[in-house]
Design an enzyme around this catalytic site. Sequence first.
Site, PDB file in Angstrom:
ATOM      1  CE1 TYR A 231      -3.602   2.650   0.658  1.00  0.00           C
ATOM      2  CE2 TYR A 231      -2.141   3.389   2.408  1.00  0.00           C
ATOM      3  CZ  TYR A 231      -3.239   3.601   1.596  1.00  0.00           C
ATOM      4  OH  TYR A 231      -3.969   4.751   1.713  1.00  0.00           O
TER       5      TYR A 231
ATOM      6  CB  VAL B 258      -7.458  -1.729   9.382  1.00  0.00           C
ATOM      7  CG1 VAL B 258      -8.782  -2.466   9.226  1.00  0.00           C
ATOM      8  CG2 VAL B 258      -7.193  -1.394  10.853  1.00  0.00           C
TER       9      VAL B 258
ATOM     10  N   GLY C  72     -14.256   0.877  12.372  1.00  0.00           N
ATOM     11  CA  GLY C  72     -13.810   1.182  13.728  1.00  0.00           C
ATOM     12  C   GLY C  72     -12.585   0.431  14.216  1.00  0.00           C
TER      13      GLY C  72
ATOM     14  N   GLY D 182      -9.352   0.651  13.249  1.00  0.00           N
ATOM     15  CA  GLY D 182      -8.230   1.560  13.463  1.00  0.00           C
ATOM     16  C   GLY D 182      -8.406   2.376  14.729  1.00  0.00           C
TER      17      GLY D 182
ATOM     18  CE1 TYR E 211      -3.798   7.286  12.182  1.00  0.00           C
ATOM     19  CE2 TYR E 211      -2.319   8.243  10.574  1.00  0.00           C
ATOM     20  CZ  TYR E 211      -2.819   7.141  11.236  1.00  0.00           C
ATOM     21  OH  TYR E 211      -2.337   5.896  10.950  1.00  0.00           O
TER      22      TYR E 211
END
Length: 159
Positions: A24, A86, A94, A96, A130
Amino acid sequence: MTVRDVRPEDVPAVVKLVYELADYERAVDECHLTDEQLHAALFGPSPALFGFVAELDGEVVGFALWFLNFSTWRGAHGIYLEDLYVRPEHRGHGFGRLLLARLARECVERGYARLEWSVLDWNEPALGFYRRIGAVGMDEWTVHRLTDDALAALAATSP
């Protein structure tokens, strides 16, 4: 949906997820982690790496790997989150947030001063997530790293 401490039997699943994260992040060729290395780091005689996994119906779908750091300014340890991942098909449910909440609890319960991590500047989904949980970017700081030949060259210099 649960978050729990990583167990020895989780190591192969976590290593697989680390490689998914590396892919990723467009750096899978830089990832060389083996099951043996991760097992030794987490469960060897003097573990310096710790972890939590997110589990759904008995399957590990996410993880957080972390270690302690120390703030000389605060005079206290903190947690540095090395990796949080994740699986894409489980994002937005939810996991993370649960992993980060578990890390925050670890900090609070142990009297640690902070929880910090790095995020790639192009990873807008992560940056947005974040910010939504109240994390503040440390934009005035620039990460520096020595690896491979540069690390060996510096180590070889005379004192």
